[in-house]
Design a protein around this motif. Structure first.
Motif, PDB file in Angstrom:
ATOM      1  N   LEU A   1      42.098  53.532  32.206  1.00 24.72           N
ATOM      2  CA  LEU A   1      41.726  52.473  30.945  1.00 24.72           C
ATOM      3  C   LEU A   1      39.957  52.281  30.930  1.00 24.72           C
ATOM      4  O   LEU A   1      39.375  52.319  30.287  1.00 24.72           O
ATOM      5  CB  LEU A   1      42.147  51.690  30.656  1.00 24.72           C
ATOM      6  CG  LEU A   1      43.810  51.080  30.966  1.00 24.72           C
ATOM      7  CD1 LEU A   1      44.084  50.047  30.555  1.00 24.72           C
ATOM      8  CD2 LEU A   1      43.801  52.063  29.411  1.00 24.72           C
ATOM      9  N   TYR A   2      39.674  52.909  32.334  1.00 26.57           N
ATOM     10  CA  TYR A   2      38.080  51.822  32.555  1.00 26.57           C
ATOM     11  C   TYR A   2      38.099  53.802  33.570  1.00 26.57           C
ATOM     12  O   TYR A   2      37.605  53.370  34.640  1.00 26.57           O
ATOM     13  CB  TYR A   2      37.802  50.579  33.149  1.00 26.57           C
ATOM     14  CG  TYR A   2      38.358  49.826  32.817  1.00 26.57           C
ATOM     15  CD1 TYR A   2      38.094  49.072  31.139  1.00 26.57           C
ATOM     16  CD2 TYR A   2      39.428  48.994  33.120  1.00 26.57           C
ATOM     17  CE1 TYR A   2      38.257  48.207  30.671  1.00 26.57           C
ATOM     18  CE2 TYR A   2      39.733  47.916  32.732  1.00 26.57           C
ATOM     19  CZ  TYR A   2      40.021  47.553  31.451  1.00 26.57           C
ATOM     20  OH  TYR A   2      39.776  46.514  30.746  1.00 26.57           O
ATOM     21  N   ILE A   3      37.126  54.377  32.585  1.00 29.86           N
ATOM     22  CA  ILE A   3      36.397  55.488  33.391  1.00 29.86           C
ATOM     23  C   ILE A   3      35.133  55.353  34.086  1.00 29.86           C
ATOM     24  O   ILE A   3      34.289  54.651  32.920  1.00 29.86           O
ATOM     25  CB  ILE A   3      36.771  57.036  32.445  1.00 29.86           C
ATOM     26  CG1 ILE A   3      38.169  56.518  32.119  1.00 29.86           C
ATOM     27  CG2 ILE A   3      35.915  58.441  33.371  1.00 29.86           C
ATOM     28  CD1 ILE A   3      38.266  58.055  30.824  1.00 29.86           C
ATOM     29  N   ARG A   4      35.083  55.590  35.252  1.00 29.57           N
ATOM     30  CA  ARG A   4      33.546  55.444  35.663  1.00 29.57           C
ATOM     31  C   ARG A   4      32.900  57.125  36.131  1.00 29.57           C
ATOM     32  O   ARG A   4      34.080  57.496  36.482  1.00 29.57           O
ATOM     33  CB  ARG A   4      33.398  54.527  36.706  1.00 29.57           C
ATOM     34  CG  ARG A   4      34.047  53.036  36.515  1.00 29.57           C
ATOM     35  CD  ARG A   4      33.317  52.398  35.607  1.00 29.57           C
ATOM     36  NE  ARG A   4      33.212  51.361  35.118  1.00 29.57           N
ATOM     37  CZ  ARG A   4      33.618  50.619  33.787  1.00 29.57           C
ATOM     38  NH1 ARG A   4      34.432  52.125  32.898  1.00 29.57           N
ATOM     39  NH2 ARG A   4      34.468  49.374  33.440  1.00 29.57           N
ATOM     40  N   HIS A   5      32.255  57.456  36.442  1.00 25.91           N
ATOM     41  CA  HIS A   5      30.991  58.620  36.500  1.00 25.91           C
ATOM     42  C   HIS A   5      30.297  58.139  37.465  1.00 25.91           C
ATOM     43  O   HIS A   5      29.810  57.442  37.710  1.00 25.91           O
ATOM     44  CB  HIS A   5      30.940  58.786  35.748  1.00 25.91           C
ATOM     45  CG  HIS A   5      32.117  60.003  34.596  1.00 25.91           C
ATOM     46  ND1 HIS A   5      32.640  60.304  34.921  1.00 25.91           N
ATOM     47  CD2 HIS A   5      32.313  59.410  33.137  1.00 25.91           C
ATOM     48  CE1 HIS A   5      33.483  60.375  33.760  1.00 25.91           C
ATOM     49  NE2 HIS A   5      33.000  59.491  33.088  1.00 25.91           N
TER      50      HIS A   5
ATOM     51  N   VAL B   1      33.052  46.078  35.905  1.00 25.81           N
ATOM     52  CA  VAL B   1      32.085  46.054  36.740  1.00 25.81           C
ATOM     53  C   VAL B   1      30.929  47.627  36.160  1.00 25.81           C
ATOM     54  O   VAL B   1      31.862  48.269  35.541  1.00 25.81           O
ATOM     55  CB  VAL B   1      33.362  47.235  37.239  1.00 25.81           C
ATOM     56  CG1 VAL B   1      32.756  47.499  39.379  1.00 25.81           C
ATOM     57  CG2 VAL B   1      34.131  45.103  38.302  1.00 25.81           C
ATOM     58  N   HIS B   2      30.263  47.654  36.586  1.00 26.81           N
ATOM     59  CA  HIS B   2      29.188  48.462  36.478  1.00 26.81           C
ATOM     60  C   HIS B   2      28.540  49.011  37.164  1.00 26.81           C
ATOM     61  O   HIS B   2      28.569  48.052  38.446  1.00 26.81           O
ATOM     62  CB  HIS B   2      28.771  48.971  34.969  1.00 26.81           C
ATOM     63  CG  HIS B   2      28.045  48.038  34.927  1.00 26.81           C
ATOM     64  ND1 HIS B   2      27.138  47.521  35.545  1.00 26.81           N
ATOM     65  CD2 HIS B   2      28.428  46.932  34.122  1.00 26.81           C
ATOM     66  CE1 HIS B   2      26.846  46.290  34.442  1.00 26.81           C
ATOM     67  NE2 HIS B   2      27.502  45.690  33.452  1.00 26.81           N
TER      68      HIS B   2
ATOM     69  N   LYS C   1      35.480  51.603  43.259  1.00 23.49           N
ATOM     70  CA  LYS C   1      36.117  52.384  41.990  1.00 23.49           C
ATOM     71  C   LYS C   1      37.594  52.801  41.771  1.00 23.49           C
ATOM     72  O   LYS C   1      37.886  53.060  40.778  1.00 23.49           O
ATOM     73  CB  LYS C   1      34.589  53.928  42.724  1.00 23.49           C
ATOM     74  CG  LYS C   1      33.852  53.949  42.601  1.00 23.49           C
ATOM     75  CD  LYS C   1      32.729  55.155  42.444  1.00 23.49           C
ATOM     76  CE  LYS C   1      31.350  55.139  42.176  1.00 23.49           C
ATOM     77  NZ  LYS C   1      30.630  56.115  42.446  1.00 23.49           N
ATOM     78  N   MET C   2      37.883  53.029  43.545  1.00 27.22           N
ATOM     79  CA  MET C   2      39.505  53.773  43.542  1.00 27.22           C
ATOM     80  C   MET C   2      39.557  52.283  42.788  1.00 27.22           C
ATOM     81  O   MET C   2      40.953  52.377  42.239  1.00 27.22           O
ATOM     82  CB  MET C   2      40.440  53.861  44.425  1.00 27.22           C
ATOM     83  CG  MET C   2      39.155  55.117  45.095  1.00 27.22           C
ATOM     84  SD  MET C   2      39.769  55.758  46.329  1.00 27.22           S
ATOM     85  CE  MET C   2      39.348  53.912  47.985  1.00 27.22           C
ATOM     86  N   VAL C   3      39.533  51.097  42.812  1.00 27.84           N
ATOM     87  CA  VAL C   3      40.183  49.482  42.519  1.00 27.84           C
ATOM     88  C   VAL C   3      40.627  49.848  40.996  1.00 27.84           C
ATOM     89  O   VAL C   3      41.474  49.875  39.844  1.00 27.84           O
ATOM     90  CB  VAL C   3      39.660  48.197  42.726  1.00 27.84           C
ATOM     91  CG1 VAL C   3      40.256  47.228  41.844  1.00 27.84           C
ATOM     92  CG2 VAL C   3      40.305  48.479  44.268  1.00 27.84           C
ATOM     93  N   VAL C   4      38.606  50.195  40.389  1.00 22.06           N
ATOM     94  CA  VAL C   4      38.712  50.296  38.560  1.00 22.06           C
ATOM     95  C   VAL C   4      39.553  51.427  38.060  1.00 22.06           C
ATOM     96  O   VAL C   4      40.441  51.287  37.064  1.00 22.06           O
ATOM     97  CB  VAL C   4      37.442  50.640  38.679  1.00 22.06           C
ATOM     98  CG1 VAL C   4      37.076  51.172  36.947  1.00 22.06           C
ATOM     99  CG2 VAL C   4      36.060  49.271  38.580  1.00 22.06           C
TER     100      VAL C   4
END
Length: 127
Positions: free
Chosen positions: A123-127, A79-80, A109-112
């Motif tokens: 574990l999966y940091i997205r900005h 996911v990106h 984003k909240m699920v990720v």
């Protein structure tokens, strides 16, 4: 190591106690569908800062009707921005408002972000 079993993540955007967050990561790299179901189940049973039923229903509907059918089979690690674009495009084509689109992307984003390690850290940091 944290001193309390009910301590909270240091990330101000995460609102899930570490004691609940660690139960969300059942598989090393779950799909959006798998993790979304676990995330939603954890939200419905939490005692700390419970969500309004209307919010839970909105997020559950977003997952069931839009997110799962369009990107539900993607692994969290996949996911990106580019992989979420088909969801955004489907929402635009269906005439959804910008607020709805922003909210549904926030749900993704909240699920990720709900995939955590044993310490409750994402574990999966997205900005």
């Amino acid at each position: 190591m944290h001193s309390s079993t009910n301590s909270f993540s240091s990330d101000p955007d995460r609102h899930i106690p570490k004691s609940q967050a660690s139960c969300l990561n059942l598989k090393p790299d779950p799909t959006i569908h798998e993790q979304g179901a676990d995330w939603l189940a954890a939200l419905t049973t939490r005692n700390w800062n419970p969500l309004a039923l209307s919010t839970l229903n909105l997020w559950a509907g977003a997952l069931k009707n839009w997110i799962y059918p369009v990107i539900g089979d993607l692994r969290i690690s996949q996911v990106h921005n580019a992989t979420v674009k088909p969801l955004v495009q489907a929402l635009v084509e269906a005439g959804r408002t910008p607020w709805t689109i922003k909210t549904y992307v926030l749900v993704v984003k909240m699920v990720v972000a709900s995939v955590t390690d044993d310490e409750g850290e994402p574990l999966y940091i997205r900005h």
